[in-house]
Design a protein around this motif. Structure first.
Motif, PDB file in Angstrom:
ATOM      1  N   SER A   1      -2.962  -8.117  -5.883  1.00 12.76           N
ATOM      2  CA  SER A   1      -3.124  -7.273  -5.311  1.00 12.76           C
ATOM      3  C   SER A   1      -4.488  -6.419  -4.719  1.00 12.76           C
ATOM      4  N   SER A   2      -5.896  -7.379  -4.605  1.00 12.71           N
ATOM      5  CA  SER A   2      -6.971  -6.530  -4.188  1.00 12.71           C
ATOM      6  C   SER A   2      -6.925  -5.302  -3.812  1.00 12.71           C
ATOM      7  N   GLU A   3      -8.058  -4.341  -3.657  1.00 12.76           N
ATOM      8  CA  GLU A   3      -8.552  -3.107  -3.504  1.00 12.76           C
ATOM      9  C   GLU A   3      -8.343  -3.564  -1.376  1.00 12.76           C
ATOM     10  N   SER A   4      -8.326  -3.966  -0.977  1.00 16.32           N
ATOM     11  CA  SER A   4      -8.971  -4.497   0.489  1.00 16.32           C
ATOM     12  C   SER A   4      -7.183  -4.599   1.176  1.00 16.32           C
ATOM     13  N   THR A   5      -6.946  -5.206   0.368  1.00 19.71           N
ATOM     14  CA  THR A   5      -5.226  -5.574   0.867  1.00 19.71           C
ATOM     15  C   THR A   5      -4.916  -4.479   0.703  1.00 19.71           C
ATOM     16  N   LEU A   6      -4.227  -3.483  -0.971  1.00 16.38           N
ATOM     17  CA  LEU A   6      -3.753  -1.897  -0.251  1.00 16.38           C
ATOM     18  C   LEU A   6      -4.179  -1.080   0.871  1.00 16.38           C
ATOM     19  N   LYS A   7      -5.827  -1.545   0.410  1.00 19.69           N
ATOM     20  CA  LYS A   7      -6.279  -0.444   2.195  1.00 19.69           C
ATOM     21  C   LYS A   7      -5.405  -0.776   3.049  1.00 19.69           C
TER      22      LYS A   7
ATOM     23  N   LYS B   1      -2.455  -2.037   4.087  1.00 19.62           N
ATOM     24  CA  LYS B   1      -1.955  -0.949   4.212  1.00 19.62           C
ATOM     25  C   LYS B   1      -1.195  -0.485   4.031  1.00 19.62           C
TER      26      LYS B   1
ATOM     27  N   ALA C   1       0.594  -4.973  -7.971  1.00 29.27           N
ATOM     28  CA  ALA C   1      -0.220  -4.611  -9.147  1.00 29.27           C
ATOM     29  C   ALA C   1      -1.000  -5.695  -9.437  1.00 29.27           C
TER      30      ALA C   1
END
Length: 132
Positions: free
Chosen positions: A120-126, A128, A117
């Motif tokens: 990891s950026s929001e774009s990285t999580l999206k 994944k 967390a």
């Protein structure tokens, strides 16, 4: 509603008809705690009635993933000390390490996505999430 277990609490006393989920909050060293060991061994027998969900709440928590990780946790001093208790103790038996090994392995063998967390950026999580 939700219940937070005290160190002496027993999972089976929650009642399997009312309990749908057991949330296991994972922090650094939590699986070496006597209370957590007892709860997870109890959860093994309770799991057929509810879902057990690990929540990683600490950046320093190490997610076990190898056979050696599972073996080391199942043979930690606190788990082995439970095996020395008498058979009349319903929490511990001669199979404590085998049961603990099975629970830990089941909890962490199907983690869908590992991420930090903190890093990891929001774009990285999206990205994944889109892969699933």
């Amino acid at each position: 509603g939700p219940v937070v277990l005290s160190p002496a609490a027993r999972i089976m006393e929650l009642g399997y008809k009312k309990t749908k989920y057991l949330l296991i909050v994972c922090t650094k060293g939590c699986f070496e705690s006597i209370s957590m060991i007892r709860w997870l061994i109890q959860a093994y027998h309770f799991a057929q009635h509810c879902r057990i969900v690990p929540i990683i709440a600490d950046e320093e928590f190490y997610v076990p993933g190898t056979a050696a990780d599972f073996h080391n946790l199942a043979h930690s001093p606190n788990v082995l000390s439970m095996e020395s208790k008498t058979e009349s103790d319903s929490v511990a038996s001669n199979s404590s390490s085998l049961t603990y090994h099975a629970v830990i392995k089941a909890l962490f063998s199907q983690i869908a996505s590992r991420f930090s967390a903190r890093y990891s950026s929001e774009s990285t999580l999206k990205g994944k999430a889109a892969g699933y």
